[in-house]
Design a protein around this motif. Structure first.
Motif, PDB file in Angstrom:
ATOM      1  N   SER A  59      10.152 -11.907  -4.509  1.00 60.91           N
ATOM      2  CA  SER A  59       9.619 -12.497  -3.095  1.00 60.91           C
ATOM      3  C   SER A  59       9.401 -13.987  -3.020  1.00 60.91           C
ATOM      4  N   ARG A 204       7.671   2.239  -0.057  1.00 56.05           N
ATOM      5  CA  ARG A 204       8.505   0.848   0.157  1.00 56.05           C
ATOM      6  C   ARG A 204       7.914  -0.064  -0.726  1.00 56.05           C
ATOM      7  N   GLY A 205       8.713  -1.138  -0.999  1.00 56.65           N
ATOM      8  CA  GLY A 205       8.190  -2.342  -1.701  1.00 56.65           C
ATOM      9  C   GLY A 205       7.526  -1.959  -2.996  1.00 56.65           C
ATOM     10  N   SER A 230      12.840   5.548  -1.678  1.00 55.22           N
ATOM     11  CA  SER A 230      12.390   4.355  -1.176  1.00 55.22           C
ATOM     12  C   SER A 230      12.641   4.701   0.476  1.00 55.22           C
ATOM     13  N   ALA A 232      13.765   3.540   3.081  1.00 51.90           N
ATOM     14  CA  ALA A 232      14.987   3.338   3.896  1.00 51.90           C
ATOM     15  C   ALA A 232      15.939   4.317   2.930  1.00 51.90           C
ATOM     16  N   LYS A 256       4.393  -5.905   4.786  1.00 52.56           N
ATOM     17  CA  LYS A 256       5.643  -6.134   5.533  1.00 52.56           C
ATOM     18  C   LYS A 256       6.372  -5.165   6.231  1.00 52.56           C
ATOM     19  N   THR A 257       6.276  -3.915   5.694  1.00 46.26           N
ATOM     20  CA  THR A 257       6.941  -2.728   6.153  1.00 46.26           C
ATOM     21  C   THR A 257       6.082  -1.635   6.435  1.00 46.26           C
ATOM     22  N   SER A 259       5.123  -1.011   9.580  1.00 48.06           N
ATOM     23  CA  SER A 259       5.455  -0.381  10.811  1.00 48.06           C
ATOM     24  C   SER A 259       6.532   0.622  10.622  1.00 48.06           C
ATOM     25  N   LEU A 260       7.441   0.232   9.589  1.00 48.71           N
ATOM     26  CA  LEU A 260       8.504   1.183   9.148  1.00 48.71           C
ATOM     27  C   LEU A 260       7.919   2.414   8.682  1.00 48.71           C
ATOM     28  N   ALA A 261       6.998   2.493   7.812  1.00 41.18           N
ATOM     29  CA  ALA A 261       6.157   3.563   7.023  1.00 41.18           C
ATOM     30  C   ALA A 261       5.734   4.411   8.025  1.00 41.18           C
ATOM     31  N   ASP A 263       6.567   4.571  11.091  1.00 40.23           N
ATOM     32  CA  ASP A 263       7.573   5.283  12.029  1.00 40.23           C
ATOM     33  C   ASP A 263       8.144   6.405  11.380  1.00 40.23           C
ATOM     34  N   GLU A 296      -1.016  -7.356  -0.142  1.00 45.11           N
ATOM     35  CA  GLU A 296       0.136  -6.349  -0.219  1.00 45.11           C
ATOM     36  C   GLU A 296       0.543  -6.202  -1.798  1.00 45.11           C
TER      37      GLU A 296
END
Length: 335
Positions: A59, A204-205, A230, A232, A256-257, A259-261, A263, A296
């Motif tokens: 990162s 994630r991550g 993961s 994704a 960072k993710t 919002s994806l989690a 969703d 994070e």
């Protein structure tokens, strides 16, 4: 009910603080290492801790790669060792079969290798010398199954890495968060896991290597199999498993993710056994809520405590002694 494994788990805040007392000495060694390209080699918990550090370094634009040590020995060419500024050999015992074999095979290629271990007095550690050995200061770990050594390995690698990146990580605060997580009630999730076979863990991550370690902990301590994806990766096909009504445990932490989690959590909300480990204040009967306030880069680490507690309780429910090996051993002496 207490166990030797739970005793190790409860000692994690103390182990973290013991390590932080040695922070300056570890950083002095770290600044002497070149780090444009870094390779981590380890097995089991050491490998998963290395994956965590590799995510952190990448990162910041540092080329950090991670391989299972045995796979590297058998399937990678020794010329690759010279392409890395520093090669981290990560072994909690310092005496595993793979580490000993690596040193035997590549004895003439060790000049850019360092050892991260909980046993700086091991016969392998003596080969490297004090300047190239990074102790993790976790104290004696009695149980089969890594707990405080896993967490302290991550933190040792982060101490080294953050010295390179110049980022100040609030590791003192992490000890408090681990302490807080030890008080969280996990009975409901534990009961659900006992009733289900082959649960699915999704994150994630930084949470992915933590969940890989959770997978190992559930296998070693409670003899339970699970699978890790993961976020994704789960959408790319494995979501079809939802037709079988599995238990899903999704990690959704600020970062960072997030919002994806969230969703994904919303898309799974119509299914029966979907649990969430979060620090986002999602309070319902199928959520485990962690204390807020960690960056994070650190917030995923307390998640392993949840699975350590669960593994201990499931083992007892099944009639196993948590932390007492039946087939495997604490130090793996055979590849």
């Amino acid at each position: 009910m207490t166990s030797i494994f739970l005793e190790d788990v409860l000692e994690q805040p103390k182990a973290i603080r013991n390590l932080l007392n040695q922070k300056k000495d570890l950083e002095k060694k770290a600044v002497k290492l070149n780090h444009e390209r870094v390779l981590f080699l380890g097995m089991g918990a050491s490998y998963y801790a290395s994956l965590y550090a590799a995510i952190y370094l990448r990162s910041f634009g540092i080329d950090a790669q991670c391989r299972e040590l045995s796979e590297f020995i058998w399937y990678d060419n020794e010329k690759l060792l010279q392409k890395y500024d520093t090669v981290f050999l990560v072994s909690q015992s310092g005496e595993t079969a793979e580490l000993t074999r690596f040193i035997d095979i590549f004895s003439g290629k060790l000049e850019n290798c360092v050892l991260v271990t909980n046993n700086p007095q091991s016969f392998n550690a003596r080969i490297f010398g004090d300047s190239r050995v990074f102790p993790i200061f976790a104290g004696t770990e009695k149980a089969m199954g890594s707990s405080k050594t896993f967490v302290n390995t991550i933190l040792t690698l982060l101490l080294i890495s953050s010295k390179w990146t110049g980022e100040e990580l609030d590791l003192e605060k992490l000890a408090d968060h681990v302490e807080n997580t030890l008080t969280i009630n996990v009975d409901s999730l534990t009961r659900s896991l006992i009733e289900k076979k082959n649960p699915i863990l999704v994150g994630r991550g930084f949470s992915v290597p933590i969940l890989r370690m959770a997978q190992l902990t559930l296998a070693e301590i409670s003899k339970m199999n699970c699978v890790v994806y993961s976020g994704a990766g789960f959408r790319h096909g494995p979501m079809e498993l939802m037709v079988t009504n599995p238990l899903i445990c999704l990690v959704a932490l600020q970062g960072k993710t997030i919002s994806l989690a969230l969703d994904l959590l919303a898309d799974l909300s119509t299914y029966e056994d979907v649990w969430c480990i979060t620090n986002q204040g999602i309070v319902n009967e199928k959520s485990i809520v962690l204390k807020e306030g960690l960056a994070e880069e650190l917030s995923s680490i307390p998640v392993i405590v949840i699975f350590q507690k669960i593994a201990n309780d499931i083992a007892i429910d099944k009639g196993y002694k948590p932390g007492v090996g039946i087939i495997a051993s604490k130090v793996t002496k055979k590849e």
